[in-house]
Design a protein around this motif. Sequence first.
Motif, PDB file in Angstrom:
ATOM      1  N   ASP A 216      14.180   1.248  -6.962  1.00 19.44           N
ATOM      2  CA  ASP A 216      13.787   1.202  -7.866  1.00 19.44           C
ATOM      3  C   ASP A 216      12.301   1.149  -6.690  1.00 19.44           C
ATOM      4  O   ASP A 216      11.467   0.781  -7.408  1.00 19.44           O
ATOM      5  N   LEU A 217      12.887   0.105  -6.779  1.00 20.88           N
ATOM      6  CA  LEU A 217      11.571  -0.589  -6.010  1.00 20.88           C
ATOM      7  C   LEU A 217      10.733   0.030  -4.527  1.00 20.88           C
ATOM      8  O   LEU A 217       9.910  -0.729  -4.677  1.00 20.88           O
ATOM      9  N   PHE A 218      11.490   1.507  -4.412  1.00 18.08           N
ATOM     10  CA  PHE A 218      11.256   1.766  -3.348  1.00 18.08           C
ATOM     11  C   PHE A 218      10.197   3.124  -3.289  1.00 18.08           C
ATOM     12  O   PHE A 218      10.920   3.773  -4.529  1.00 18.08           O
ATOM     13  N   PRO A 219       9.197   3.638  -3.528  1.00  9.40           N
ATOM     14  CA  PRO A 219       8.631   5.482  -3.348  1.00  9.40           C
ATOM     15  C   PRO A 219       9.469   5.654  -3.122  1.00  9.40           C
ATOM     16  O   PRO A 219      10.266   6.035  -2.196  1.00  9.40           O
ATOM     17  N   GLU A 220      10.028   7.026  -4.108  1.00  7.41           N
ATOM     18  CA  GLU A 220      11.161   8.439  -3.311  1.00  7.41           C
ATOM     19  C   GLU A 220      10.054   8.367  -2.159  1.00  7.41           C
ATOM     20  O   GLU A 220       8.893   8.696  -2.173  1.00  7.41           O
ATOM     21  N   GLN A 221      10.832   8.757  -1.090  1.00 11.58           N
ATOM     22  CA  GLN A 221      10.507   9.179   0.402  1.00 11.58           C
ATOM     23  C   GLN A 221       9.690  11.363  -0.222  1.00 11.58           C
ATOM     24  O   GLN A 221      10.311  11.757  -0.383  1.00 11.58           O
TER      25      GLN A 221
ATOM     26  N   GLU B 273       0.538  -1.111  -0.013  1.00 18.98           N
ATOM     27  CA  GLU B 273       0.182   0.331   0.155  1.00 18.98           C
ATOM     28  C   GLU B 273       0.782   1.311  -0.410  1.00 18.98           C
ATOM     29  O   GLU B 273       0.229   2.476  -0.271  1.00 18.98           O
ATOM     30  N   ASP B 274       2.642   0.685   1.005  1.00 18.54           N
ATOM     31  CA  ASP B 274       3.069   2.466   0.673  1.00 18.54           C
ATOM     32  C   ASP B 274       3.852   2.600  -0.523  1.00 18.54           C
ATOM     33  O   ASP B 274       4.742   3.245  -0.451  1.00 18.54           O
ATOM     34  N   GLY B 275       3.971   1.756  -1.544  1.00 17.04           N
ATOM     35  CA  GLY B 275       4.416   1.899  -3.113  1.00 17.04           C
ATOM     36  C   GLY B 275       5.722   0.884  -3.439  1.00 17.04           C
ATOM     37  O   GLY B 275       6.105   1.694  -4.500  1.00 17.04           O
TER      38      GLY B 275
END
Length: 139
Positions: free
Chosen positions: A68-73, A41-43
């Motif tokens: 690339d697996l993590f959304p921009e903070q 849910e958090d991307g």
Amino acid sequence: MTADKLLSLLHGVKRTGPGRYVSLCPAHEDKHPSLAIRELEDGRVLLHDFAGCATSDVLAAVGLTLEDLFPEQHAASGSAKERRPFYAVDILRCVAFEALVCSIAATNLAQGVPLSESDRKRLLVAASRLQAATEIYDE
């Protein structure tokens, strides 16, 4: 990055549930889908190749990196408790598969069949994954 971008780079993608997919792994010759993809849910995007390919190898095969697996903070969103990334049933399925690998190796050894180098390495992977499964809910 969203899971959609990653999914567009993969072959044989099938949806298995909300935010969950399987596909052919681009890091090895895959005849049956072995790569599990999940978007939280958090991307964040989670990957696991049941054939044993490292996440970094899977991503490199499609020109991506772990970042690339993590959304921009964005700005800190408080101290909300993080959800567990996996359901207990998913962990149990993985544990059952790794236990099967151990059982097959044990049966072969009991019958006097020596383990090949690749079988020995796979057994070590199974042991490592079983140990990791016990640590997922330790806090």
